[in-house]
Motif scaffolding. Structure first.
Motif, PDB file in Angstrom:
ATOM      1  N   LEU A 180       0.825  -1.215   0.000  1.00 11.85           N
ATOM      2  CA  LEU A 180       0.000   0.000   0.000  1.00 11.85           C
ATOM      3  C   LEU A 180       0.863   1.272   0.000  1.00 11.85           C
ATOM      4  CD1 LEU A 180      -2.957  -0.686   2.413  1.00 11.85           C
ATOM      5  CD2 LEU A 180      -3.097   0.066   0.056  1.00 11.85           C
ATOM      6  N   SER A 221       2.235   6.797  -6.492  1.00 11.72           N
ATOM      7  CA  SER A 221       1.198   7.715  -6.933  1.00 11.72           C
ATOM      8  C   SER A 221       1.643   9.157  -6.745  1.00 11.72           C
ATOM      9  CB  SER A 221      -0.080   7.455  -6.148  1.00 11.72           C
ATOM     10  OG  SER A 221      -0.983   8.502  -6.329  1.00 11.72           O
ATOM     11  N   ARG A 258       2.547  12.065  -9.478  1.00 12.54           N
ATOM     12  CA  ARG A 258       1.909  13.375  -9.448  1.00 12.54           C
ATOM     13  C   ARG A 258       2.958  14.480  -9.502  1.00 12.54           C
ATOM     14  NH1 ARG A 258      -3.308  13.428  -7.006  1.00 12.54           N
ATOM     15  NH2 ARG A 258      -4.088  11.334  -7.063  1.00 12.54           N
ATOM     16  N   ARG A 279      16.355  30.911 -19.344  1.00 13.21           N
ATOM     17  CA  ARG A 279      15.642  31.182 -18.092  1.00 13.21           C
ATOM     18  C   ARG A 279      14.319  30.409 -18.101  1.00 13.21           C
ATOM     19  NH1 ARG A 279      16.015  37.706 -18.793  1.00 13.21           N
ATOM     20  NH2 ARG A 279      18.172  37.974 -18.180  1.00 13.21           N
ATOM     21  N   ARG A 335      -9.893  -0.789   9.194  1.00 17.93           N
ATOM     22  CA  ARG A 335      -8.783  -1.122   8.292  1.00 17.93           C
ATOM     23  C   ARG A 335      -9.260  -1.122   6.835  1.00 17.93           C
ATOM     24  NH1 ARG A 335      -7.264  -4.906  12.303  1.00 17.93           N
ATOM     25  NH2 ARG A 335      -8.303  -6.571  11.172  1.00 17.93           N
ATOM     26  N   PHE A 369      -7.914   1.175   3.864  1.00 17.24           N
ATOM     27  CA  PHE A 369      -7.435   0.563   2.626  1.00 17.24           C
ATOM     28  C   PHE A 369      -8.154   1.162   1.417  1.00 17.24           C
ATOM     29  CE2 PHE A 369      -7.875  -2.685  -0.675  1.00 17.24           C
ATOM     30  CZ  PHE A 369      -6.544  -2.938  -0.953  1.00 17.24           C
ATOM     31  N   LEU A 411      -6.968   4.668   0.782  1.00 18.02           N
ATOM     32  CA  LEU A 411      -5.659   4.694   0.103  1.00 18.02           C
ATOM     33  C   LEU A 411      -5.791   4.290  -1.353  1.00 18.02           C
ATOM     34  CD1 LEU A 411      -3.448   3.123   2.908  1.00 18.02           C
ATOM     35  CD2 LEU A 411      -3.281   5.436   2.020  1.00 18.02           C
ATOM     36  N   LEU A 412      -6.678   3.283  -1.586  1.00 12.89           N
ATOM     37  CA  LEU A 412      -6.896   2.831  -2.961  1.00 12.89           C
ATOM     38  C   LEU A 412      -7.463   3.959  -3.818  1.00 12.89           C
ATOM     39  CD1 LEU A 412      -6.489   0.120  -4.407  1.00 12.89           C
ATOM     40  CD2 LEU A 412      -8.939  -0.292  -4.131  1.00 12.89           C
ATOM     41  N   VAL A 465      -7.102   7.163  -3.257  1.00 14.23           N
ATOM     42  CA  VAL A 465      -6.046   8.157  -3.474  1.00 14.23           C
ATOM     43  C   VAL A 465      -5.128   7.720  -4.603  1.00 14.23           C
ATOM     44  CG1 VAL A 465      -3.960   9.153  -2.451  1.00 14.23           C
ATOM     45  CG2 VAL A 465      -6.092   9.094  -1.148  1.00 14.23           C
ATOM     46  N   TRP A 466      -4.791   6.395  -4.603  1.00 17.90           N
ATOM     47  CA  TRP A 466      -3.859   5.892  -5.611  1.00 17.90           C
ATOM     48  C   TRP A 466      -4.475   5.918  -7.004  1.00 17.90           C
ATOM     49  CZ3 TRP A 466      -4.009   1.274  -8.583  1.00 17.90           C
ATOM     50  CH2 TRP A 466      -2.851   1.025  -9.305  1.00 17.90           C
ATOM     51  N   ALA A 512      -7.072   7.666  -8.040  1.00 21.99           N
ATOM     52  CA  ALA A 512      -7.713   8.901  -8.502  1.00 21.99           C
ATOM     53  C   ALA A 512      -6.934   9.506  -9.652  1.00 21.99           C
ATOM     54  CB  ALA A 512      -7.783   9.905  -7.355  1.00 21.99           C
ATOM     55  N   PRO A 513      -7.630  10.062 -10.639  1.00 17.78           N
ATOM     56  CA  PRO A 513      -6.902  10.685 -11.758  1.00 17.78           C
ATOM     57  C   PRO A 513      -6.105  11.894 -11.296  1.00 17.78           C
ATOM     58  CG  PRO A 513      -9.255  11.187 -11.859  1.00 17.78           C
ATOM     59  CD  PRO A 513      -9.070  10.199 -10.757  1.00 17.78           C
ATOM     60  N   ILE A 514      -5.001  12.119 -11.986  1.00 18.74           N
ATOM     61  CA  ILE A 514      -4.171  13.274 -11.630  1.00 18.74           C
ATOM     62  C   ILE A 514      -4.953  14.541 -11.931  1.00 18.74           C
ATOM     63  CG2 ILE A 514      -2.040  14.482 -12.235  1.00 18.74           C
ATOM     64  CD1 ILE A 514      -0.986  11.622 -13.006  1.00 18.74           C
ATOM     65  N   PRO A 515      -5.076  15.424 -10.965  1.00 23.44           N
ATOM     66  CA  PRO A 515      -5.880  16.621 -11.232  1.00 23.44           C
ATOM     67  C   PRO A 515      -5.234  17.470 -12.318  1.00 23.44           C
ATOM     68  CG  PRO A 515      -4.717  16.817  -9.140  1.00 23.44           C
ATOM     69  CD  PRO A 515      -4.491  15.433  -9.632  1.00 23.44           C
ATOM     70  N   PHE A 574      -3.768  20.554 -14.488  1.00 21.37           N
ATOM     71  CA  PHE A 574      -3.062  21.774 -14.103  1.00 21.37           C
ATOM     72  C   PHE A 574      -4.052  22.932 -14.124  1.00 21.37           C
ATOM     73  CE2 PHE A 574      -0.752  25.614 -15.191  1.00 21.37           C
ATOM     74  CZ  PHE A 574       0.346  25.535 -14.348  1.00 21.37           C
ATOM     75  N   GLU A 624      -4.704  26.967 -13.854  1.00 21.14           N
ATOM     76  CA  GLU A 624      -4.129  28.305 -13.850  1.00 21.14           C
ATOM     77  C   GLU A 624      -4.598  29.029 -12.593  1.00 21.14           C
ATOM     78  OE1 GLU A 624      -2.108  29.365 -15.974  1.00 21.14           O
ATOM     79  OE2 GLU A 624      -2.390  28.272 -17.838  1.00 21.14           O
ATOM     80  N   ALA A 673       3.632  38.946 -22.814  1.00 16.83           N
ATOM     81  CA  ALA A 673       4.226  38.078 -21.785  1.00 16.83           C
ATOM     82  C   ALA A 673       5.733  38.059 -22.036  1.00 16.83           C
ATOM     83  CB  ALA A 673       3.664  36.668 -21.886  1.00 16.83           C
ATOM     84  N   ASN A 694      11.538  35.785 -21.457  1.00 18.38           N
ATOM     85  CA  ASN A 694      12.670  35.372 -20.610  1.00 18.38           C
ATOM     86  C   ASN A 694      13.916  35.115 -21.432  1.00 18.38           C
ATOM     87  OD1 ASN A 694      11.433  35.426 -17.990  1.00 18.38           O
ATOM     88  ND2 ASN A 694      10.233  33.666 -18.648  1.00 18.38           N
TER      89      ASN A 694
END
Lengths: 262, 386
Positions: free
Chosen positions: A18, A25, A29, A114, B20, B24, B27-28, B30-31, B33-36, B38, B40, B353, B356
Motif C-alpha cells: 500500500l 502515486s 503526481r 531562463r 482497516r 485501505f 488509500l486505494l 487516493v492511488w 484517482a486521476p491526476i488533477p 493543471f 491556472e 508576456a 525570458n
C-alpha cells in the motif's frame, strides 16, 4: 504462534505494498505524468543525446577556432558522459528552440535559458546550473547577501542594466551611482569611490579574474537562473538530470566547468 | 461476565476490521484517482475600461513610431494602457500585426473584433495605425504535409488578396497603410521553403489591386524584407534583401506598391556606420534607396517598419543599455537627412508576456508596464523636453 507470525508478515507485506502504491502515486503526481519516457529509452538503447544550444550567447555557446564551445556545450557533453552516449548539437535560436523541442528534433535545450512559467504545461525545467543574476562586487570580505543589506550604502550600477532597474525602487534608501558600462562601474569600485557595485554574475566573475582584489558575493541578490529544458513527457530524463546536477553541485563538477570559462 | 467481555472483544475486532477496510479503501481511492489537471491561478479582475476624451500626440518628430505587439493581448485595459504609453512617449504611429488566420478563420467569415477594439483605442489616443497582414488560416494552406502558418500555396493567393480587399474596405479612412506579408525573403516567413521574389511580386500585385479597388486612398507597403546577408536562393535560410528587391523590380513589383517597407537591424553597429552590401547596419537603408532610384522609383517613400538595438547582457548581437539609448537617439538625428524616409518604427514596444530571453531586451516598456530608461530618453526627445 507460527500462524500469528504469518498473519503479521502478511499484514506487513500488505502495508508495504500500500505504501509503495501511495508513494508511486505521489511521485507520478510530482512529475506530472506516468506515461512512458521514450526519449529515456532511446538514449539508453545506444542512442544519442540531442541538445539544442544557442551559439549567440557567449560564453555559454559560441563558435571558436576549435568549433562550438562554452559552458552549455561542456554541460551537455558531461551529461552525455554520465549517460554513456555521444552528444549531437543542434543550433537553435530563441525563435525556434521550443518548436524544435516539442517536435522531437532535440531532447534538451541547454542555451542560457531562463525558466518560463508560461511553458510549464509542456516543459520540465531543471534546477539552475548557473545563476547569472545581479551580484555585489566590493573590496572587503563581508559582502551584502540581500538587497536590504545595501541600505545606506553607495552603490554603482551600469546605467539601464538589470541591476540599475532592480535598485531604482530602493533609491530612497541608498545612493545609486550610474556608470555607462560595467568596466566603468568596476573601476569606480577599485578607485574606492563607492562601497559596492551591483552587476551581473558573469561580468563580476570576469572582472575578478582581472582584478583579484575584488570580492564577489556568493549568491545573487537578484536571481537570473539558467536551467535545462526538456519535454514534460521525458520525466525519467528529468529525474536523472536533476540527480546528476545535485551530484555535480556536491562534488564540484559544475563549478569546475564554469570556472574554465568564468 | 467473561462471555460478555468476549462479545465486546468481537465487536471491537469487527470495528477494527471495518476501520482497516475503510483506510485501505481510502488509500486505494487516493492511488487510483486521476491526476488533477493543471489549474491556472485565478486571475485578478481586470480594471474597467472606459474610453476617455480623444487625445492627440504631442511630438516634435512625427517619424517616431513603434511596432506594438497587441495580437495576443486579450485584456482591453492592457491594449488601452499600451497605446496610452505610446502616445505619451510622443510616437504618432504604430505598426500592428493583424493575422489573417485569426480574422478569417473560416473561409468567407470575418471576425473583426480584435481589429475593431485595437483601432478604437488607437484612434482614441490619436495614433495612426499601419496594419501588417499575413499568417495563413488552415483552410488556405493547401497541402497539409507542407503546411506552416506562413505557407501560402499559389492557388490561395486570390484568397489572401480578397482578405486584403475586405480589410481595406472595412477600415477605409481609418487604416490606410497596409503591409503585405512579412519578410518574404526568409524561408521561415515564406512557409519553410526557399523565398521566391517572382511569386511574392504576384501576391503583392493581387493584394495591391484588391486593396486599391476597395479603397483608392490606401497606401500599399511592399517588401518588409528582412535584413540578411544570406546568399540568393534560400539555401542559407534567406535571400539577401538587396538582391531580392532588385528581382522584385525585374518581376514588375514597382507597379504594385506605393511605398517600400524596410526592416533594418543594425545589431552592434552605430547608426552612422558606413554602409556596404556585406554589412548589416542602419545606413543599409541607403543601399535599398539606391535600388529604388535605379529602378525609377524615387518618388516613393520608405517606411522603416522594424528597427532597433537590443541590450541583452549576453546576446552576441546586443549593445550595452547606454549604447542602445545613444544609438537610437542618434539614428533619429542622423536620418533627418533622408527626405524620403516617412517613419522609423522601433521593434518592439512591449510584449504581452515576457520571453525570458533576448527578445525582452528589444522592448521599451516591460510586460508589467514599467518604463525602461530608453522609453524615458525617447520621450524626452520626441516631446522636445531635452
Amino acid at each position: 504462534m507460527r500462524g500469528a507470525g504469518n498473519k503479521f508478515l502478511g499484514r506487513l507485506a500488505g502495508l508495504v505494498i500500500l505504501g509503495a502504491m501511495l508513494v508511486s502515486s505521489l511521485a507520478l503526481r510530482s512529475t506530472g505524468t506516468g506515461s512512458p519516457d521514450y526519449t529515456w529509452r532511446r538514449i539508453h538503447e545506444g542512442g544519442t543525446l540531442v541538445v539544442g544550444v544557442d551559439p549567440s550567447i557567449p560564453p555559454f555557446a559560441a563558435f571558436v577556432d576549435e568549433g562550438l564551445a562554452g559552458i552549455d556545450v561542456e554541460v551537455a557533453q558531461a551529461l552525455g558522459a554520465e549517460f554513456g552516449v555521444p552528444v549531437r548539437f543542434v543550433l537553435v535560436t530563441y525563435d525556434g528552440m521550443f518548436d524544435a523541442l516539442y517536435t522531437g528534433q532535440i531532447d534538451l535545450i541547454i542555451a542560457a535559458l531562463r525558466p518560463d512559467t508560461n511553458r510549464a504545461k509542456q516543459v520540465f525545467y531543471t534546477q539552475a546550473y548557473f545563476d547569472a543574476g545581479q551580484v555585489v562586487v566590493g573590496l572587503n570580505d563581508a559582502l551584502p547577501q540581500h538587497l536590504d543589506d545595501l541600505s545606506g550604502q553607495r552603490v554603482v550600477v551600469e546605467f539601464a542594466s538589470d541591476g540599475d532597474l532592480a535598485l531604482r525602487p530602493l533609491a530612497g534608501y541608498l545612493t545609486i551611482i550610474s556608470a555607462l558600462s560595467v568596466e566603468e562601474a568596476i573601476q569606480i569600485v577599485l578607485d574606492g569611490e563607492v562601497d559596492y557595485a551591483l552587476i551581473d554574475a558573469i561580468s563580476a566573475r570576469l572582472a575578478s579574474r582581472t582584478h583579484p582584489q575584488l570580492q564577489v558575493s556568493d549568491t545573487a541578490l537578484v536571481n537570473d537562473p539558467y536551467v535545462i529544458a526538456m519535454r514534460r513527457s521525458d520525466w525519467r530524463l528529468y529525474n536523472a538530470i536533476e540527480n546528476i546536477l545535485n551530484q555535480w553541485k556536491t562534488d564540484g563538477t559544475l563549478e569546475a566547468i564554469i570556472r574554465r570559462w568564468l | 461476565m467473561f462471555a460478555k467481555s468476549r462479545n465486546w472483544a468481537a465487536v471491537i475486532n469487527k470495528q477494527a476490521a471495518l476501520l482497516r477496510g475503510a483506510v485501505f479503501l481510502g488509500l486505494l481511492i487516493v492511488w487510483a484517482a486521476p491526476i488533477p489537471p493543471f489549474r491556472e491561478p485565478k486571475p485578478a479582475p481586470s480594471p474597467t475600461v472606459q474610453i476617455g476624451p480623444p487625445q492627440s500626440v504631442q511630438t516634435i518628430d512625427p517619424r517616431v513610431c513603434v511596432h506594438t505587439r497587441l495580437t495576443d493581448e486579450v485584456e482591453s485595459w492592457k491594449i488601452q494602457k499600451t497605446l496610452q504609453l505610446v502616445r505619451e512617449m510622443g510616437a504618432s504611429t504604430i505598426v500592428e500585426f493583424f493575422p489573417w488566420a485569426y480574422i478569417e478563420n473560416s473561409q468567407g467569415t470575418y471576425d473583426w473584433n480584435h481589429v475593431d477594439r485595437t483601432l478604437l483605442h488607437a484612434e482614441n489616443q490619436g495614433l495612426q495605425v499601419i496594419a501588417r497582414l499575413g499568417l495563413v488560416p488552415a483552410w488556405a494552406q493547401g497541402d497539409a504535409e507542407r503546411a506552416t502558418l506562413n505557407y501560402l500555396p499559389d492557388e490561395s493567393f486570390d484568397d489572401f488578396a480578397r482578405f486584403v480587399g475586405a480589410f481595406a474596405a472595412r477600415y477605409q479612412g481609418r487604416i490606410d497603410h497596409l503591409i503585405i506579408w512579412n519578410e518574404p525573403n526568409l524561408n521561415f516567413e515564406w512557409g519553410e521553403r526557399p523565398p521566391e521574389p517572382v511569386a511574392y511580386t504576384r501576391l503583392l500585385g493581387l493584394a495591391y489591386n484588391a486593396a486599391h479597388e476597395a479603397n483608392p486612398d490606401v497606401v500599399i507597403l511592399g517588401g518588409a524584407l528582412a535584413s540578411t546577408l544570406a546568399a540568393p536562393g534560400g539555401l542559407q535560410g534567406g535571400w539577401d534583401e538587396l538582391d531580392y528587391l532588385q528581382r522584385m523590380y525585374e518581376a514588375g513589383a514597382g507597379a504594385y506598391f506605393d511605398a517600400l517597407a524596410v526592416h533594418n537591424y543594425p545589431f552592434t553597429q552605430p547608426p552612422q556606420a558606413e554602409p556596404a552590401p556585406d554589412i548589416l547596419n542602419f545606413r543599409r537603408v541607403e543601399l535599398i534607396r539606391q535600388i529604388m532610384e535605379d529602378n525609377g522609383d524615387s518618388a516613393k517613400p520608405i517606411y522603416i517598419t522594424e528597427t532597433g538595438w537590443n541590450d541583452h547582457p549576453r546576446y552576441a548581437y546586443a549593445v550595452r543599455p547606454a549604447q542602445r539609448i545613444q544609438y537610437t537617439l542618434a539614428m533619429y538625428d542622423y536620418s533627418q537627412r533622408y527626405p524620403w524616409l516617412e517613419v522609423i518604427c522601433l521593434w518592439q514596444f512591449r510584449l504581452p508576456a515576457p520571453t525570458n530571453s533576448y527578445p525582452d531586451y528589444f522592448t521599451l516598456v516591460s510586460t508589467n508596464f514599467d518604463l525602461k530608461p530608453i522609453y524615458e530618453a525617447l520621450q524626452a526627445y520626441a516631446r522636445g523636453w531635452q
